[in-house]
Design an enzyme around this catalytic site. Structure first.
Site, short mmCIF file in Angstrom:
data_model
loop_
_atom_site.label_atom_id
_atom_site.label_comp_id
_atom_site.label_asym_id
_atom_site.label_seq_id
_atom_site.Cartn_x
_atom_site.Cartn_y
_atom_site.Cartn_z
N ASP A 158 0.84 -1.20 0.00
CA ASP A 158 0.00 0.00 0.00
C ASP A 158 0.88 1.26 0.00
OD1 ASP A 158 -2.41 -1.67 0.44
OD2 ASP A 158 -1.43 -2.06 2.34
N HIS A 186 -4.58 -3.10 6.62
CA HIS A 186 -4.41 -3.42 5.20
C HIS A 186 -5.78 -3.85 4.66
CE1 HIS A 186 -3.17 -5.04 1.40
NE2 HIS A 186 -3.69 -6.21 1.71
P1 NAX Z 1 -2.37 -18.22 -3.82
O1 NAX Z 1 -3.73 -18.75 -3.56
O2 NAX Z 1 -1.80 -18.23 -5.19
O3 NAX Z 1 -1.33 -18.99 -2.88
C1 NAX Z 1 -1.56 -19.24 -1.54
C2 NAX Z 1 -0.90 -20.56 -1.21
O4 NAX Z 1 -1.01 -20.76 0.20
C3 NAX Z 1 -1.52 -21.76 -1.90
O5 NAX Z 1 -0.52 -22.47 -2.62
C4 NAX Z 1 -2.07 -22.59 -0.73
O6 NAX Z 1 -1.96 -23.98 -0.96
C5 NAX Z 1 -1.15 -22.14 0.41
N1 NAX Z 1 -1.68 -22.39 1.74
C6 NAX Z 1 -2.97 -22.38 2.15
N2 NAX Z 1 -3.05 -22.74 3.43
C7 NAX Z 1 -1.79 -22.98 3.85
C8 NAX Z 1 -1.23 -23.41 5.08
N3 NAX Z 1 -2.00 -23.68 6.14
N4 NAX Z 1 0.10 -23.58 5.15
C9 NAX Z 1 0.88 -23.33 4.09
N5 NAX Z 1 0.41 -22.94 2.89
C10 NAX Z 1 -0.91 -22.77 2.78
O7 NAX Z 1 -2.38 -16.75 -3.19
P2 NAX Z 1 -1.35 -15.56 -3.42
O8 NAX Z 1 -1.79 -14.76 -4.58
O9 NAX Z 1 0.03 -16.08 -3.39
O10 NAX Z 1 -1.66 -14.68 -2.11
C11 NAX Z 1 -1.34 -15.14 -0.81
C12 NAX Z 1 -1.98 -14.26 0.24
O11 NAX Z 1 -1.49 -12.92 0.16
C13 NAX Z 1 -3.49 -14.14 0.11
O12 NAX Z 1 -4.06 -14.26 1.41
C14 NAX Z 1 -3.68 -12.74 -0.40
O13 NAX Z 1 -4.95 -12.21 -0.05
C15 NAX Z 1 -2.57 -12.02 0.29
N6 NAX Z 1 -2.17 -10.72 -0.26
C16 NAX Z 1 -1.75 -9.78 0.61
C17 NAX Z 1 -1.29 -8.54 0.22
C18 NAX Z 1 -0.82 -7.54 1.20
O14 NAX Z 1 -0.44 -6.44 0.78
N7 NAX Z 1 -0.79 -7.79 2.51
C19 NAX Z 1 -1.30 -8.17 -1.22
C20 NAX Z 1 -1.34 -9.35 -2.14
C21 NAX Z 1 -2.22 -10.48 -1.70
O15 NAX Z 1 -3.55 -10.17 -2.02
#
Ligand code: NAX
Length: 327
Positions: A158, A186
């Protein structure tokens, strides 16, 4: 030679990590320091993660000493110095907010407990997975032996978005923008503050001189940038989120530039009237691996109201996870 720095990354087979892991391994995080990656995924994603590891191998990164993968946080987090918690449960259609909080609560209580028991004494934990601030709070509250200030959440994306939007508005390079602050959560309620930001040393709000733009274009553009990227790309922001995750952790370990600050979501010590313990975004400086919330900034009535609204949302989230028994 010194033992490598052990870096845990969760959600390692996901979108953000497809960029993040390569940035870490190529030295964007710790330069030439030898590192070991310890990658956590859920069981069904381990095969995909093996493919990512093959690609990391194929880069032959000189400072990447070892890679361990697994689905058990108690094994993967063993001895880790840095933990980047990216994996989370995404919100699906029809999911209520309380469903999202409980699904993520299960993940972050387990990971908090595992870090508490097996991470290195100096562990620093950064949560990127959403809802990032409250997930960080859950992990922290489940890790009573780790000092509370070692749990941060990511608002650097952000922060970077706000810098980029301001630079475009005033037609100046991003390198001239300093003292940017994201306050609060956030989420869509976050408050990017131009009243304390500077452009080439000049007050940004004065230079812009357009409260209408600030309120009705700048703030919503920064706060809703994630949605705009999904609309354009069909996928949520990943490379920019990875970049921000690297920058937050790098600055936390190596320090912020002299004469500037960055936005970090950190446990409040009561500064600026934010209730103690809430993990909320503040302007922070870092020296010798310790951050401090910048004190004494002036907040006008507009800023005060915006910050209060975002902090109220964090209080609601904390109340919700307390009721769910997660903290
Ligand atoms: P993806 O869905 O591509 O990848 C997430 C991965 O986490 C998947 O491979 C899933 O299998 C794995 N996962 C789920 N539960 C798990 C656990 N208990 N232990 C280990 N791995 C686990 O998502 P992606 O685009 O990589 O985003 C990841 C996270 O970042 C999401 O929650 C998203 O909302 C968040 N974001 C946060 C941002 C921020 O600025 N704070 C911005 C970008 C993003 O939106």
């Amino acid at each position: 030679t010194a033992a490598p720095v052990k870096i845990a990354v969760t959600g390692a087979a996901g979108q953000i990590c497809y960029s993040l892991l390569f940035r870490i391994a190529s030295g964007s995080l710790l330069g030439d320091t030898p590192i070991e990656l310890r990658l956590l995924e859920i069981t069904p994603a381990l095969k995909a993660l093996e493919g990512v590891v093959m690609e990391l191998d194929d880069c032959a990164f000189g400072n990447l000493v070892n890679i361990e993968i697994g689905d058990d946080p108690r094994k993967v987090f063993d001895g880790v110095n840095l933990a980047m918690l990216v994996g989370a449960m995404p919100r699906k259609a029809g999911m209520e907010r309380s469903d999202l909080l409980s699904a993520n609560g299960a993940i972050f209580t387990a990971q908090g407990k595992a870090l508490n028991d097996v991470a290195a004494d100096d562990v620093k934990v950064l949560v990127t997975g959403n809802p990032a601030n409250t997930n960080a709070l859950i992990a922290q509250q489940n890790a009573p032996d780790i000092p509370a200030e070692r749990f941060n959440a990511l608002t650097r994306l952000d922060h970077n978005r706000a810098i980029s939007q301001l630079a475009a508005k005033v037609g100046r390079p991003v390198g001239e923008i300093t003292h940017m602050t994201i306050w609060g959560n956030h989420s869509a309620t976050q408050y990017p503050d131009l009243f304390n930001a500077k452009v080439g040393g000049q007050n940004a709000a004065e230079l812009v001189g357009d409260q209408e733009w600030l309120e009705h274009t700048f703030i919503p553009t920064v706060a809703k940038r994630g949605a705009a990227i999904i609309e354009a790309r069909g996928l949520s922001s990943a490379a920019s989120a990875a970049n921000a995750t690297v920058e937050h952790m790098r600055d936390w370990v190596l320090g912020t530039p002299e004469g500037d600050w960055v936005s970090m979501s950190v446990p409040s010590d009561g500064s600026y009237g934010v209730p103690e313990g809430l993990i909320s975004s503040f302007p922070c400086t870092v020296k010798d691996g310790k951050y401090e919330i910048v004190q004494g900034l002036e907040l006008n009535e507009f800023s005060r109201a915006k910050i209060d609204a975002s902090v109220a949302e964090l209080v609601d989230e904390r109340n919700a996870v307390t009721e769910l028994g997660l903290i």
